[in-house]
Design a protein around this motif. Sequence first.
Motif, PDB file in Angstrom:
ATOM      1  N   LEU A  62       0.918  -1.499  -0.254  1.00  0.00           N
ATOM      2  CA  LEU A  62       0.113   0.041  -0.343  1.00  0.00           C
ATOM      3  C   LEU A  62       0.530   1.187  -0.081  1.00  0.00           C
ATOM      4  O   LEU A  62       0.409   2.010  -1.365  1.00  0.00           O
ATOM      5  N   ILE A  63       1.858   1.236   1.090  1.00  0.00           N
ATOM      6  CA  ILE A  63       3.156   2.271   1.463  1.00  0.00           C
ATOM      7  C   ILE A  63       3.732   2.970  -0.199  1.00  0.00           C
ATOM      8  O   ILE A  63       3.754   3.912  -0.520  1.00  0.00           O
ATOM      9  N   SER A  64       3.832   1.574  -0.993  1.00  0.00           N
ATOM     10  CA  SER A  64       4.410   0.984  -2.034  1.00  0.00           C
ATOM     11  C   SER A  64       3.831   1.968  -3.554  1.00  0.00           C
ATOM     12  O   SER A  64       4.161   2.947  -3.926  1.00  0.00           O
ATOM     13  N   SER A  65       2.316   1.820  -3.449  1.00  0.00           N
ATOM     14  CA  SER A  65       1.594   2.217  -4.159  1.00  0.00           C
ATOM     15  C   SER A  65       1.195   3.937  -4.168  1.00  0.00           C
ATOM     16  O   SER A  65       1.557   4.413  -5.012  1.00  0.00           O
ATOM     17  N   PHE A  70       2.296   9.144  -6.381  1.00  0.00           N
ATOM     18  CA  PHE A  70       2.531  10.897  -5.887  1.00  0.00           C
ATOM     19  C   PHE A  70       3.539  10.809  -6.344  1.00  0.00           C
ATOM     20  O   PHE A  70       3.665  12.521  -7.320  1.00  0.00           O
ATOM     21  N   ILE A  71       4.830  10.447  -6.667  1.00  0.00           N
ATOM     22  CA  ILE A  71       5.930  10.644  -7.973  1.00  0.00           C
ATOM     23  C   ILE A  71       5.346  10.635  -8.954  1.00  0.00           C
ATOM     24  O   ILE A  71       5.390  11.495 -10.109  1.00  0.00           O
ATOM     25  N   GLY A  72       4.630   9.802  -9.612  1.00  0.00           N
ATOM     26  CA  GLY A  72       3.837  10.252 -11.422  1.00  0.00           C
ATOM     27  C   GLY A  72       3.029  10.991 -11.808  1.00  0.00           C
ATOM     28  O   GLY A  72       3.531  12.160 -12.267  1.00  0.00           O
ATOM     29  N   LEU A  73       2.096  11.430  -9.829  1.00  0.00           N
ATOM     30  CA  LEU A  73       1.390  12.789 -10.259  1.00  0.00           C
ATOM     31  C   LEU A  73       2.424  14.026  -9.750  1.00  0.00           C
ATOM     32  O   LEU A  73       2.475  15.108 -10.677  1.00  0.00           O
ATOM     33  N   GLN A  74       3.585  14.170  -9.698  1.00  0.00           N
ATOM     34  CA  GLN A  74       4.421  15.633  -9.411  1.00  0.00           C
ATOM     35  C   GLN A  74       4.936  15.387 -10.734  1.00  0.00           C
ATOM     36  O   GLN A  74       5.517  16.269 -11.132  1.00  0.00           O
ATOM     37  N   LEU A  75       5.077  14.159 -10.933  1.00  0.00           N
ATOM     38  CA  LEU A  75       5.808  14.504 -12.925  1.00  0.00           C
ATOM     39  C   LEU A  75       4.666  15.483 -13.666  1.00  0.00           C
ATOM     40  O   LEU A  75       5.126  16.139 -14.146  1.00  0.00           O
ATOM     41  N   ILE A  76       3.523  15.052 -13.415  1.00  0.00           N
ATOM     42  CA  ILE A  76       2.480  15.809 -14.765  1.00  0.00           C
ATOM     43  C   ILE A  76       2.393  16.850 -14.149  1.00  0.00           C
ATOM     44  O   ILE A  76       2.207  18.132 -14.835  1.00  0.00           O
ATOM     45  N   LEU A  77       2.017  17.058 -12.780  1.00  0.00           N
ATOM     46  CA  LEU A  77       1.880  18.656 -11.892  1.00  0.00           C
ATOM     47  C   LEU A  77       3.707  19.834 -12.367  1.00  0.00           C
ATOM     48  O   LEU A  77       3.179  20.690 -12.237  1.00  0.00           O
ATOM     49  N   PHE A 101      15.393   8.185  -6.097  1.00  0.00           N
ATOM     50  CA  PHE A 101      15.555   7.569  -4.411  1.00  0.00           C
ATOM     51  C   PHE A 101      14.463   7.170  -4.434  1.00  0.00           C
ATOM     52  O   PHE A 101      14.294   6.388  -4.001  1.00  0.00           O
ATOM     53  N   SER A 102      13.541   7.986  -4.607  1.00  0.00           N
ATOM     54  CA  SER A 102      12.111   7.301  -4.014  1.00  0.00           C
ATOM     55  C   SER A 102      11.312   6.166  -4.897  1.00  0.00           C
ATOM     56  O   SER A 102      10.444   5.743  -4.707  1.00  0.00           O
ATOM     57  N   VAL A 103      11.626   6.229  -6.043  1.00  0.00           N
ATOM     58  CA  VAL A 103      10.385   5.416  -7.271  1.00  0.00           C
ATOM     59  C   VAL A 103      11.571   3.565  -6.240  1.00  0.00           C
ATOM     60  O   VAL A 103      10.510   2.954  -6.174  1.00  0.00           O
ATOM     61  N   SER A 104      12.823   3.518  -6.054  1.00  0.00           N
ATOM     62  CA  SER A 104      13.560   2.663  -6.010  1.00  0.00           C
ATOM     63  C   SER A 104      13.507   1.461  -3.917  1.00  0.00           C
ATOM     64  O   SER A 104      13.352   1.195  -3.984  1.00  0.00           O
ATOM     65  N   ILE A 105      12.542   3.919  -3.575  1.00  0.00           N
ATOM     66  CA  ILE A 105      12.173   3.074  -1.696  1.00  0.00           C
ATOM     67  C   ILE A 105      10.998   2.418  -2.159  1.00  0.00           C
ATOM     68  O   ILE A 105      10.802   0.735  -1.763  1.00  0.00           O
ATOM     69  N   ILE A 153       2.286   9.418 -15.830  1.00  0.00           N
ATOM     70  CA  ILE A 153       1.290   8.465 -16.200  1.00  0.00           C
ATOM     71  C   ILE A 153       1.669   6.888 -15.037  1.00  0.00           C
ATOM     72  O   ILE A 153       1.122   6.098 -15.274  1.00  0.00           O
ATOM     73  N   SER A 154       2.441   6.735 -16.894  1.00  0.00           N
ATOM     74  CA  SER A 154       3.258   5.223 -16.516  1.00  0.00           C
ATOM     75  C   SER A 154       3.181   4.564 -15.188  1.00  0.00           C
ATOM     76  O   SER A 154       2.995   3.794 -14.529  1.00  0.00           O
ATOM     77  N   LEU A 155       4.118   5.921 -13.558  1.00  0.00           N
ATOM     78  CA  LEU A 155       3.882   5.462 -12.656  1.00  0.00           C
ATOM     79  C   LEU A 155       2.468   5.470 -11.730  1.00  0.00           C
ATOM     80  O   LEU A 155       2.998   4.553 -10.891  1.00  0.00           O
ATOM     81  N   ILE A 156       1.952   6.328 -12.317  1.00  0.00           N
ATOM     82  CA  ILE A 156       0.366   6.167 -11.641  1.00  0.00           C
ATOM     83  C   ILE A 156      -0.266   4.457 -12.443  1.00  0.00           C
ATOM     84  O   ILE A 156      -1.253   3.982 -10.856  1.00  0.00           O
ATOM     85  N   VAL A 157      -0.032   4.329 -12.865  1.00  0.00           N
ATOM     86  CA  VAL A 157      -0.506   2.933 -13.688  1.00  0.00           C
ATOM     87  C   VAL A 157       0.255   1.635 -12.703  1.00  0.00           C
ATOM     88  O   VAL A 157      -0.558   0.730 -12.266  1.00  0.00           O
ATOM     89  N   ILE A 158       1.654   1.559 -12.399  1.00  0.00           N
ATOM     90  CA  ILE A 158       2.452   0.690 -12.102  1.00  0.00           C
ATOM     91  C   ILE A 158       2.258   0.968 -10.185  1.00  0.00           C
ATOM     92  O   ILE A 158       1.516  -0.453  -9.770  1.00  0.00           O
ATOM     93  N   SER A 159       1.662   1.907 -10.136  1.00  0.00           N
ATOM     94  CA  SER A 159       1.030   1.654  -8.761  1.00  0.00           C
ATOM     95  C   SER A 159      -0.721   1.345  -8.164  1.00  0.00           C
ATOM     96  O   SER A 159      -0.754   1.252  -7.233  1.00  0.00           O
TER      97      SER A 159
END
Length: 170
Positions: A62-65, A70-77, A101-105, A153-159
Amino acid sequence: MQEILTGLIVALDVVALYLLLPDVKRRFILSLYTGILHMFFPIIGFTLGRWIMNMLLQWSSLISSILLFFIGLQLILSTKNRQIIAIPISILAVTASLDTFSVSISFGMLNLQKYLFILSAGLCTFVLSYISLQIARSRFTFKGDSIKWLAGISLIVISIYTFINSIDNS
């Protein structure tokens, strides 16, 4: 396969940034440095992600998702903030690499293959950032927003995929 794809996705963010920098000197060095940092930060992130996973085993998916979302959302924003500032290449490379770093966490928490992601992120970032800097140098007009949207969008889909899998496995 997910590790290789995400390595490419985190490289796309750098492409979007470096396409906006036509006057960068030492493009090869910057690309190499950014690629290396895209391998270094995930090592720290994976270690931290595994440590967090051991502490929060039931909540890690859940935390990973949430992190990936939010990383994906930050990229879009971030496509709305298009300031171009003269920054030393070392600081530019570190700034462009922090997202790995945050993606690898998140990946560390999911127990994905660390070295496959690290190699993919580093090599894709090096090659794509060098190409981007060469394109930017040629004064070819290209907006990096579409690439940031694609990466976000790709990161959001993966999440979302990770979240659905965590619900199914519960």
